[in-house]
Scaffold this motif. Sequence first.
Motif, PDB file in Angstrom:
ATOM      1  N   LEU A 333      42.655  19.986  30.179  1.00  0.00           N
ATOM      2  CA  LEU A 333      43.120  21.020  29.255  1.00  0.00           C
ATOM      3  C   LEU A 333      42.002  22.000  28.915  1.00  0.00           C
ATOM      4  O   LEU A 333      40.931  21.609  28.448  1.00  0.00           O
ATOM      5  CB  LEU A 333      43.646  20.385  27.961  1.00  0.00           C
ATOM      6  CG  LEU A 333      44.307  21.348  26.966  1.00  0.00           C
ATOM      7  CD1 LEU A 333      45.572  21.964  27.561  1.00  0.00           C
ATOM      8  CD2 LEU A 333      44.644  20.634  25.657  1.00  0.00           C
ATOM      9  N   VAL A 334      42.239  23.277  29.178  1.00  0.00           N
ATOM     10  CA  VAL A 334      41.404  24.382  28.719  1.00  0.00           C
ATOM     11  C   VAL A 334      42.323  25.377  28.019  1.00  0.00           C
ATOM     12  O   VAL A 334      43.549  25.300  28.139  1.00  0.00           O
ATOM     13  CB  VAL A 334      40.656  25.070  29.885  1.00  0.00           C
ATOM     14  CG1 VAL A 334      39.792  24.070  30.636  1.00  0.00           C
ATOM     15  CG2 VAL A 334      41.627  25.761  30.829  1.00  0.00           C
ATOM     16  N   ILE A 335      41.745  26.316  27.272  1.00  0.00           N
ATOM     17  CA  ILE A 335      42.568  27.320  26.595  1.00  0.00           C
ATOM     18  C   ILE A 335      42.553  28.601  27.396  1.00  0.00           C
ATOM     19  O   ILE A 335      41.478  29.157  27.684  1.00  0.00           O
ATOM     20  CB  ILE A 335      42.069  27.595  25.163  1.00  0.00           C
ATOM     21  CG1 ILE A 335      42.106  26.313  24.340  1.00  0.00           C
ATOM     22  CG2 ILE A 335      42.919  28.671  24.499  1.00  0.00           C
ATOM     23  CD1 ILE A 335      41.699  26.496  22.907  1.00  0.00           C
ATOM     24  N   PRO A 336      43.733  29.098  27.815  1.00  0.00           N
ATOM     25  CA  PRO A 336      43.760  30.339  28.597  1.00  0.00           C
ATOM     26  C   PRO A 336      43.303  31.530  27.779  1.00  0.00           C
ATOM     27  O   PRO A 336      43.561  31.625  26.573  1.00  0.00           O
ATOM     28  CB  PRO A 336      45.238  30.469  28.986  1.00  0.00           C
ATOM     29  CG  PRO A 336      45.983  29.662  27.976  1.00  0.00           C
ATOM     30  CD  PRO A 336      45.067  28.539  27.563  1.00  0.00           C
ATOM     31  N   GLY A 337      42.628  32.465  28.452  1.00  0.00           N
ATOM     32  CA  GLY A 337      42.147  33.663  27.772  1.00  0.00           C
ATOM     33  C   GLY A 337      43.259  34.485  27.174  1.00  0.00           C
ATOM     34  O   GLY A 337      43.030  35.225  26.204  1.00  0.00           O
ATOM     35  N   SER A 338      44.469  34.377  27.720  1.00  0.00           N
ATOM     36  CA  SER A 338      45.599  35.138  27.181  1.00  0.00           C
ATOM     37  C   SER A 338      45.844  34.814  25.717  1.00  0.00           C
ATOM     38  O   SER A 338      46.356  35.648  24.967  1.00  0.00           O
ATOM     39  CB  SER A 338      46.866  34.864  27.990  1.00  0.00           C
ATOM     40  OG  SER A 338      47.175  33.473  27.991  1.00  0.00           O
ATOM     41  N   HIS A 345      40.304  34.787  31.907  1.00  0.00           N
ATOM     42  CA  HIS A 345      39.274  33.971  31.269  1.00  0.00           C
ATOM     43  C   HIS A 345      39.908  32.663  30.801  1.00  0.00           C
ATOM     44  O   HIS A 345      41.130  32.569  30.649  1.00  0.00           O
ATOM     45  CB  HIS A 345      38.679  34.670  30.039  1.00  0.00           C
ATOM     46  CG  HIS A 345      37.718  35.774  30.342  1.00  0.00           C
ATOM     47  ND1 HIS A 345      38.123  37.002  30.825  1.00  0.00           N
ATOM     48  CD2 HIS A 345      36.364  35.845  30.215  1.00  0.00           C
ATOM     49  CE1 HIS A 345      37.070  37.785  30.982  1.00  0.00           C
ATOM     50  NE2 HIS A 345      35.990  37.104  30.621  1.00  0.00           N
ATOM     51  N   PHE A 346      39.071  31.681  30.554  1.00  0.00           N
ATOM     52  CA  PHE A 346      39.503  30.495  29.808  1.00  0.00           C
ATOM     53  C   PHE A 346      38.336  30.020  28.955  1.00  0.00           C
ATOM     54  O   PHE A 346      37.166  30.255  29.271  1.00  0.00           O
ATOM     55  CB  PHE A 346      40.020  29.378  30.727  1.00  0.00           C
ATOM     56  CG  PHE A 346      39.038  28.863  31.751  1.00  0.00           C
ATOM     57  CD1 PHE A 346      38.074  27.911  31.420  1.00  0.00           C
ATOM     58  CD2 PHE A 346      39.088  29.321  33.061  1.00  0.00           C
ATOM     59  CE1 PHE A 346      37.180  27.428  32.370  1.00  0.00           C
ATOM     60  CE2 PHE A 346      38.192  28.851  34.021  1.00  0.00           C
ATOM     61  CZ  PHE A 346      37.238  27.898  33.668  1.00  0.00           C
ATOM     62  N   ARG A 347      38.672  29.368  27.838  1.00  0.00           N
ATOM     63  CA  ARG A 347      37.642  28.802  26.961  1.00  0.00           C
ATOM     64  C   ARG A 347      37.449  27.337  27.314  1.00  0.00           C
ATOM     65  O   ARG A 347      38.412  26.579  27.405  1.00  0.00           O
ATOM     66  CB  ARG A 347      38.033  28.941  25.489  1.00  0.00           C
ATOM     67  CG  ARG A 347      36.856  28.710  24.538  1.00  0.00           C
ATOM     68  CD  ARG A 347      37.282  28.723  23.082  1.00  0.00           C
ATOM     69  NE  ARG A 347      37.935  27.478  22.715  1.00  0.00           N
ATOM     70  CZ  ARG A 347      38.398  27.208  21.487  1.00  0.00           C
ATOM     71  NH1 ARG A 347      38.325  28.123  20.537  1.00  0.00           N
ATOM     72  NH2 ARG A 347      38.969  26.044  21.219  1.00  0.00           N
ATOM     73  N   PHE A 348      36.198  26.955  27.504  1.00  0.00           N
ATOM     74  CA  PHE A 348      35.870  25.613  27.967  1.00  0.00           C
ATOM     75  C   PHE A 348      34.791  25.020  27.071  1.00  0.00           C
ATOM     76  O   PHE A 348      33.715  25.595  26.904  1.00  0.00           O
ATOM     77  CB  PHE A 348      35.382  25.669  29.416  1.00  0.00           C
ATOM     78  CG  PHE A 348      35.250  24.326  30.076  1.00  0.00           C
ATOM     79  CD1 PHE A 348      36.228  23.864  30.931  1.00  0.00           C
ATOM     80  CD2 PHE A 348      34.132  23.520  29.849  1.00  0.00           C
ATOM     81  CE1 PHE A 348      36.107  22.616  31.548  1.00  0.00           C
ATOM     82  CE2 PHE A 348      34.005  22.280  30.445  1.00  0.00           C
ATOM     83  CZ  PHE A 348      34.997  21.827  31.308  1.00  0.00           C
TER      84      PHE A 348
END
Length: 375
Positions: A333-338, A345-348
Amino acid sequence: MFHPFDVEQFLSELEHGVKYNYSESGVHPMTLRELVDLVGLEPDVLWNTMLDYPQVNGSTFLREKISAMYPGTNADNVLVTVGATEANTLIANTLLQPGDSMVAFRPIYEQLTGDARNRGVDVRYVDMEADNGWAIDPEAVMAAVGPTTKLIHVINPNNPTGRVLSNREREGIIAAAASVGAWIVADEVYIGTERDTDEATPSFWGAYDKVMVLNSTSKAYGLPGLRLGWLVGPADAITACWRRHEYASVATSTVSMKLAEAALAEPARTALVERARRLIRTGFETLTEALAVHHNIFTVAPPHASAMSFVRFNLPIDSETLAMRLVREQDVLVIPGSRFHVENHFRFSSALPEAHLKEGLRRLNLVVEDVLKSA
């Protein structure tokens, strides 16, 4: 019209049950035993704690410990809240009214801004650009404020980019606030998570006369389960927030306050910050090594602070699709930049135990390989 909290909706629907969770924004949480051992707390202190309603604005001892971090304050300048979450909500309910406007910097964790929009406040965004290292243009800040601007909201260090404001950017924000008499609301939950220096990011407290600072035990201290945060500000503004706190939650828990009293006392506080920086620095090195496996696919502006990186990717799919494939195919699970209104992008979060981090990154690269083969 109600505006859902996009990031937290994504997390609450997906994070529990996933095996490799890199969506969090703080350092790896401590166990209760680890905390008790680190602070040297005798078990009887907890066992003999009366589970009664606590002091509503926070125990005097805890507020004194917090005020010691902010020169010129005392316990009356501090309100203990249920995490920084409640602190943001109290700010929105105290300082903003329908028809007001505020300024914020995007990408941003949309908590205070979401509260404000749901109250009928006009949120004016100043966009930071990835190609410029997520810097803020002071002239754009000055252009964004006006007669209805009641506050400028800044997260420093930033979530999701991890960027720390330069002196020029800080001065520009202060000048813009002063030009219209607006508050500066500074979310400083990532102070203490500096990656490339042992010097703490300077607080906005004391830099301007209309400042409200919020922080918590969640990010730099690795204690998100305490659900304990605080507000620091002028005593009259803190009292106004206290009145609304009585409606919102009455108080945070007695046990959380007792543990926070121990965690924020020296030498425990310094030890917790040092732990956070160790995890952040080694984790970022592991992350960048794994991202380099695929040439020209990933780029990331190294975060100045925080446990996370905002990673740009060059793939023929959007961020939401990539995130959902990672969940379905690799239990990652990562957080999509959208969810931060920034695509590709994604937040990791990488401030985690090394073996767990490496396995998740291996799985991330497996999905990338499959995407590239299908392109």
